[in-house]
Design a protein around this motif. Structure first.
Motif, PDB file in Angstrom:
ATOM      1  N   GLN A  17      89.477   3.186  58.392  1.00  7.70           N
ATOM      2  CA  GLN A  17      89.099   3.569  56.708  1.00  7.70           C
ATOM      3  C   GLN A  17      88.697   5.228  56.959  1.00  7.70           C
ATOM      4  N   GLU A  18      88.854   5.920  55.705  1.00  7.74           N
ATOM      5  CA  GLU A  18      88.678   6.880  55.159  1.00  7.74           C
ATOM      6  C   GLU A  18      87.341   7.113  54.891  1.00  7.74           C
ATOM      7  N   VAL A  19      86.468   8.011  54.937  1.00  7.74           N
ATOM      8  CA  VAL A  19      85.330   8.015  54.914  1.00  7.74           C
ATOM      9  C   VAL A  19      85.250   9.919  54.062  1.00  7.74           C
ATOM     10  N   THR A  20      84.606   9.734  53.004  1.00 11.96           N
ATOM     11  CA  THR A  20      83.873  11.055  52.228  1.00 11.96           C
ATOM     12  C   THR A  20      82.655  11.323  52.191  1.00 11.96           C
ATOM     13  N   LEU A  21      82.414  12.632  53.260  1.00 10.31           N
ATOM     14  CA  LEU A  21      81.318  12.984  52.831  1.00 10.31           C
ATOM     15  C   LEU A  21      80.901  13.935  51.955  1.00 10.31           C
ATOM     16  N   PHE A  65      91.215  15.250  59.315  1.00 10.83           N
ATOM     17  CA  PHE A  65      90.225  15.971  58.597  1.00 10.83           C
ATOM     18  C   PHE A  65      90.960  16.665  57.802  1.00 10.83           C
ATOM     19  N   SER A  66      90.082  16.677  56.512  1.00 14.04           N
ATOM     20  CA  SER A  66      90.443  17.921  55.866  1.00 14.04           C
ATOM     21  C   SER A  66      88.901  18.200  54.445  1.00 14.04           C
ATOM     22  N   ALA A  67      89.147  19.566  54.280  1.00 13.23           N
ATOM     23  CA  ALA A  67      87.669  19.413  53.165  1.00 13.23           C
ATOM     24  C   ALA A  67      88.152  20.021  52.059  1.00 13.23           C
ATOM     25  N   LYS A  68      87.252  19.675  50.784  1.00 16.47           N
ATOM     26  CA  LYS A  68      87.580  20.755  49.868  1.00 16.47           C
ATOM     27  C   LYS A  68      86.420  21.492  49.100  1.00 16.47           C
ATOM     28  N   MET A  69      87.043  22.114  48.101  1.00 17.64           N
ATOM     29  CA  MET A  69      85.161  22.809  47.711  1.00 17.64           C
ATOM     30  C   MET A  69      85.588  23.171  46.053  1.00 17.64           C
ATOM     31  N   PRO A  70      86.373  22.247  45.060  1.00 17.43           N
ATOM     32  CA  PRO A  70      86.891  22.356  44.240  1.00 17.43           C
ATOM     33  C   PRO A  70      86.048  23.129  43.179  1.00 17.43           C
ATOM     34  N   SER A  75      81.718  19.632  46.847  1.00 16.40           N
ATOM     35  CA  SER A  75      82.299  20.468  48.491  1.00 16.40           C
ATOM     36  C   SER A  75      82.903  18.607  48.873  1.00 16.40           C
ATOM     37  N   THR A  76      83.537  18.015  49.725  1.00  6.11           N
ATOM     38  CA  THR A  76      83.475  16.749  50.347  1.00  6.11           C
ATOM     39  C   THR A  76      84.343  17.481  51.648  1.00  6.11           C
ATOM     40  N   LEU A  77      83.982  16.368  52.433  1.00  9.45           N
ATOM     41  CA  LEU A  77      84.300  16.635  53.841  1.00  9.45           C
ATOM     42  C   LEU A  77      85.559  15.409  54.188  1.00  9.45           C
ATOM     43  N   LYS A  78      86.454  15.359  54.337  1.00 13.90           N
ATOM     44  CA  LYS A  78      87.513  13.332  54.475  1.00 13.90           C
ATOM     45  C   LYS A  78      88.040  13.647  55.623  1.00 13.90           C
ATOM     46  N   ILE A  79      87.716  11.766  56.456  1.00 24.82           N
ATOM     47  CA  ILE A  79      88.273  11.614  57.698  1.00 24.82           C
ATOM     48  C   ILE A  79      89.345  10.526  56.700  1.00 24.82           C
ATOM     49  N   GLN A  80      90.342  10.354  57.648  1.00 14.13           N
ATOM     50  CA  GLN A  80      91.235   9.503  57.510  1.00 14.13           C
ATOM     51  C   GLN A  80      92.640   9.913  57.905  1.00 14.13           C
ATOM     52  N   ARG A 109      74.194  10.117  59.434  1.00 10.48           N
ATOM     53  CA  ARG A 109      74.828  10.284  60.122  1.00 10.48           C
ATOM     54  C   ARG A 109      75.473   9.300  59.651  1.00 10.48           C
ATOM     55  N   LEU A 110      77.486   9.501  60.452  1.00 10.72           N
ATOM     56  CA  LEU A 110      78.863   8.759  60.272  1.00 10.72           C
ATOM     57  C   LEU A 110      78.381   8.394  61.317  1.00 10.72           C
ATOM     58  N   SER A 111      78.724   6.770  60.966  1.00  4.14           N
ATOM     59  CA  SER A 111      78.690   5.768  62.710  1.00  4.14           C
ATOM     60  C   SER A 111      80.627   5.191  61.911  1.00  4.14           C
ATOM     61  N   VAL A 112      81.481   5.526  62.953  1.00  2.00           N
ATOM     62  CA  VAL A 112      82.607   4.330  63.249  1.00  2.00           C
ATOM     63  C   VAL A 112      83.036   4.227  63.980  1.00  2.00           C
ATOM     64  N   LEU A 113      82.369   2.164  63.934  1.00  2.00           N
ATOM     65  CA  LEU A 113      82.880   1.118  64.752  1.00  2.00           C
ATOM     66  C   LEU A 113      84.247   0.776  64.577  1.00  2.00           C
TER      67      LEU A 113
END
Lengths: 113, 115
Positions: A17-21, A65-70, A75-80, A109-113
């Motif tokens: 899954q995609e995660v956005t922090l 992993f990708s990060a943006k600061m529009p 700012s966002t940190l995305k994992i996909q 706190r991210l948990s990826v199952l």
């Protein structure tokens, strides 16, 4: 000031899954940092921005992993796609200048199952 | 590349005892040095910093640290600890001439204060 605000505080997702922090830095701070903390590797810098521009992303583990600061306040940190080994606490920090005084958020706190 | 070594991963002490948490860094140039503290389930917060001037630096909650350039150390001390000091402590370094704003953190020292 409310400090650095991160959301969500906890995220549980399934592999693939995609995660956005998300992170809102302290107003007026020119620097924003994303860190990852695990028991095995400690605190790792992933990427940092200066005036919304990415300066050093050498700590980003891989292309997932990708990060943006529009803008200066977000700012966002995305994992996909996410993987179980991405499970960690992710911190955002902001700083008003180059001296190294950083203000941390409470973390996600991210948990990826 | 800079590195920070925190010599003790865990330090148990009794309440009201003195404590020293050790930190050594590797750098041949002038540095900025920091101690951050992380309480359970929280982010890191700045405890104290050395940027220039007096080598003895005082921080919050009664902590102090001494910058020793010849020994490349920045040990953290408190003369009498409280239960509430139980937390993880991180030493960090930044070389201002390096052109990078990155902080290099040590692995952390978990301080446990027992009654």
């Amino acid at each position: 000031d409310a400090g650095v605000i991160q959301s969500p505080r906890h995220e549980v997702t399934e592999m693939g899954q995609e995660v956005t922090l998300r992170c809102k830095p302290i107003s007026g701070h020119d620097y924003l940092f994303w860190y990852r903390q695990t028991m095995m590797r400690g605190l790792e810098l992933l990427i940092y921005f200066n005036n919304n521009v990415p300066i050093d992303d050498s700590g980003m583990p891989e292309d997932r992993f990708s990060a943006k600061m529009p803008n200066a306040s977000f700012s966002t940190l995305k994992i996909q796609p996410s993987e179980p080994r991405d499970s960690a606490v992710y911190f955002c920090a902001s700083s008003p200048d180059r001296r190294g005084i950083q203000y941390f958020g409470a973390g996600t706190r991210l948990s990826v199952l | 590349a800079q590195s920070v070594t925190q010599l003790d991963s865990q330090v148990p002490v009794f309440e009201e005892a003195p404590v020293e948490l050790r930190c050594n860094y590797s750098s041949s140039v002038s540095v900025y040095l920091f101690w951050y503290v992380q309480y359970p389930n929280q982010g890191l917060q700045l405890l104290l910093k050395y940027l220039s001037g007096s080598t003895l630096v005082k921080g919050i909650n009664g902590f102090e640290a001494e910058f020793n350039k010849s020994q490349t150390s920045f040990h953290l001390r408190k003369p009498s600890v409280h239960i509430s000091d139980t937390a993880e402590y991180f030493c960090a370094v930044r070389a201002p001439q390096g052109g990078s704003e990155k902080l290099v953190f040590g692995k952390g020292t978990k301080l446990t204060v027992n009654p």
